[in-house]
Design a protein around this motif. Structure first.
Motif, PDB file in Angstrom:
ATOM      1  N   PRO A  76      -4.489   0.044   8.062  1.00 14.77           N
ATOM      2  CA  PRO A  76      -4.862   0.497   9.412  1.00 14.77           C
ATOM      3  C   PRO A  76      -6.099   1.388   9.429  1.00 14.77           C
ATOM      4  O   PRO A  76      -6.897   1.325  10.368  1.00 14.77           O
ATOM      5  CB  PRO A  76      -3.616   1.263   9.872  1.00 14.77           C
ATOM      6  N   ALA A  77      -6.274   2.219   8.411  1.00 17.63           N
ATOM      7  CA  ALA A  77      -7.400   3.152   8.395  1.00 17.63           C
ATOM      8  C   ALA A  77      -8.747   2.437   8.418  1.00 17.63           C
ATOM      9  O   ALA A  77      -9.736   2.986   8.910  1.00 17.63           O
ATOM     10  CB  ALA A  77      -7.305   4.053   7.164  1.00 17.63           C
ATOM     11  N   GLU A  78      -8.799   1.211   7.901  1.00 11.74           N
ATOM     12  CA  GLU A  78     -10.058   0.463   7.855  1.00 11.74           C
ATOM     13  C   GLU A  78     -10.418  -0.170   9.192  1.00 11.74           C
ATOM     14  O   GLU A  78     -11.522  -0.691   9.348  1.00 11.74           O
ATOM     15  CB  GLU A  78      -9.959  -0.637   6.802  1.00 11.74           C
ATOM     16  N   GLN A  82       2.539   5.614  11.450  1.00 12.09           N
ATOM     17  CA  GLN A  82       3.745   6.005  10.747  1.00 12.09           C
ATOM     18  C   GLN A  82       3.919   5.154   9.499  1.00 12.09           C
ATOM     19  O   GLN A  82       3.552   3.973   9.481  1.00 12.09           O
ATOM     20  CB  GLN A  82       4.975   5.824  11.648  1.00 12.09           C
ATOM     21  N   SER A  83       4.510   5.716   8.469  1.00 11.88           N
ATOM     22  CA  SER A  83       4.871   4.904   7.316  1.00 11.88           C
ATOM     23  C   SER A  83       5.993   3.957   7.738  1.00 11.88           C
ATOM     24  O   SER A  83       6.748   4.245   8.669  1.00 11.88           O
ATOM     25  CB  SER A  83       5.328   5.785   6.163  1.00 11.88           C
ATOM     26  N   ALA A  92       3.482  -3.128  13.610  1.00  7.34           N
ATOM     27  CA  ALA A  92       2.668  -4.058  12.826  1.00  7.34           C
ATOM     28  C   ALA A  92       2.676  -3.663  11.354  1.00  7.34           C
ATOM     29  O   ALA A  92       2.842  -4.507  10.466  1.00  7.34           O
ATOM     30  CB  ALA A  92       1.236  -4.091  13.360  1.00  7.34           C
ATOM     31  N   TRP A  93       2.528  -2.376  11.075  1.00  7.23           N
ATOM     32  CA  TRP A  93       2.471  -1.899   9.697  1.00  7.23           C
ATOM     33  C   TRP A  93       3.814  -2.070   8.998  1.00  7.23           C
ATOM     34  O   TRP A  93       3.866  -2.393   7.814  1.00  7.23           O
ATOM     35  CB  TRP A  93       2.009  -0.450   9.684  1.00  7.23           C
ATOM     36  N   LEU A  94       4.913  -1.863   9.720  1.00  5.73           N
ATOM     37  CA  LEU A  94       6.241  -2.104   9.160  1.00  5.73           C
ATOM     38  C   LEU A  94       6.385  -3.561   8.739  1.00  5.73           C
ATOM     39  O   LEU A  94       6.847  -3.864   7.626  1.00  5.73           O
ATOM     40  CB  LEU A  94       7.315  -1.746  10.191  1.00  5.73           C
ATOM     41  N   VAL A 126       0.828  -1.202   0.000  1.00  4.80           N
ATOM     42  CA  VAL A 126       0.000   0.000   0.000  1.00  4.80           C
ATOM     43  C   VAL A 126       0.867   1.258   0.000  1.00  4.80           C
ATOM     44  O   VAL A 126       0.527   2.258  -0.624  1.00  4.80           O
ATOM     45  CB  VAL A 126      -0.939   0.001   1.230  1.00  4.80           C
ATOM     46  N   THR A 127       1.996   1.221   0.696  1.00  4.29           N
ATOM     47  CA  THR A 127       2.840   2.394   0.870  1.00  4.29           C
ATOM     48  C   THR A 127       3.947   2.444  -0.177  1.00  4.29           C
ATOM     49  O   THR A 127       4.241   1.454  -0.842  1.00  4.29           O
ATOM     50  CB  THR A 127       3.469   2.390   2.272  1.00  4.29           C
TER      51      THR A 127
END
Length: 292
Positions: free
Chosen positions: A256-258, A168-169, A185-187, A119-120
């Motif tokens: 994450p936004a969802e 954070q990205s 988690a996003w990393l 996504v990023t």
């Protein structure tokens, strides 16, 4: 694990009364072989109409429309659950699909494709260089690699509670070498997607029987990864744990936004706004008003 009681309260306070648009609440887990809801209650203010549904990922969603103007909004959820954790099963080394790089069957890949695509952006290759430093041995199993990556983030990055909204990205987390649970988690998710893994952003709660658990007292976030033969597995890089009975999943989404527990619109000028979120997870027989 014994029976757990969970209190999750979100309060918004505004300087001036406002009207409310539809509010989307993701605060209730879905019953499964791993989790059973024994009791559930929801207190909402201002009062209004509610409707329950499932989103595209199968998460329970409550659509709430407050019926009157107010200078505050309160969402208070109380759950009593039984958790049935399964031990992390060993992989069959004879299955070459379980070795790195990961290989999915054609049928699985059709379903998993949205969760494999990153996504990023990584315009300067910061994330790519970090991933190359983690390069797996040719005969390392995918599960062994995931456990190694999970532990590395836990050991080498500093945990910090962040009050600011958003995530954070992955590049920002790598540059700062610190973040909150959602950032770690996003990393891990966006890194694994670049390696061809299907990964989801999981949110919920964490039980905190010991002082070493990070992320208690608020909602928690971790990573879910799909592996051949094993299905979706939980990895929490904040605490360096995997498939832990301490993780209580409420939702899993592509981004994450969802997964926000409470999201929606207000109408009018609220002036100064304040947000307070509190979460408590305890064994039901030990439940008390103080936080972990």
């Amino acid at each position: 694990m014994g029976r757990l009681r969970i209190l999750h309260e979100t309060r918004y306070a505004y300087e001036r009364p406002v009207d409310f648009g539809p509010q989307r609440l993701i605060i209730r887990p879905r019953d499964s072989h791993a989790l059973r809801i024994v009791e559930a209650s929801l207190v909402l203010y201002p009062p209004g109409a509610t409707r329950w549904s499932y989103d595209a990922n199968g998460n329970c969603v409550c659509l709430f429309q407050p019926s009157q103007r107010s200078d505050s909004m309160r969402v208070a959820s109380e759950l009593v659950i039984d958790r049935y954790p399964a031990p992390l099963a060993p992989q069959r080394l004879a299955n070459t699909d379980t070795l790195t790089p990961i290989v999915y069957s054609r049928e699985d890949r059709i379903t998993l494709e949205p969760f494999i695509a990153p996504v990023t952006d990584d315009p300067d290759g910061v994330l790519l260089r970090w991933l190359r430093s983690l390069q797996a041995d040719r005969d390392e199993t995918a599960l062994a690699f995931l456990l190694r990556m999970n532990q590395l983030i836990h050991r080498e990055f500093d945990y910090a509670v962040r009050e600011a909204e958003g995530v954070q990205s992955p590049v920002e987390t790598l540059q700062k070498r610190s973040g909150a649970c959602r950032d770690f988690a996003w990393l891990m998710i966006e890194g694994l997607r670049r390696l061809g893994y299907a990964a989801l952003f999981a949110t919920g709660y964490i039980h905190c029987p010991g002082a070493q658990i990070r992320g208690a007292g608020a909602t928690h976030a971790w990573c879910e990864v799909f592996l051949p033969d094993l299905g979706w597995l939980e990895f929490d890089p904040t605490n360096g744990i995997a498939e832990s009975p301490d993780l209580i999943r409420v939702a899993a989404t592509r981004t994450p936004a969802e997964s926000l527990p409470v999201s929606g619109a207000i109408i009018g000028d609220p002036g100064e706004s304040r947000l307070h979120v509190s979460v408590e997870v305890r064994l039901a027989e030990e439940f008390a008003p103080e936080m972990c």
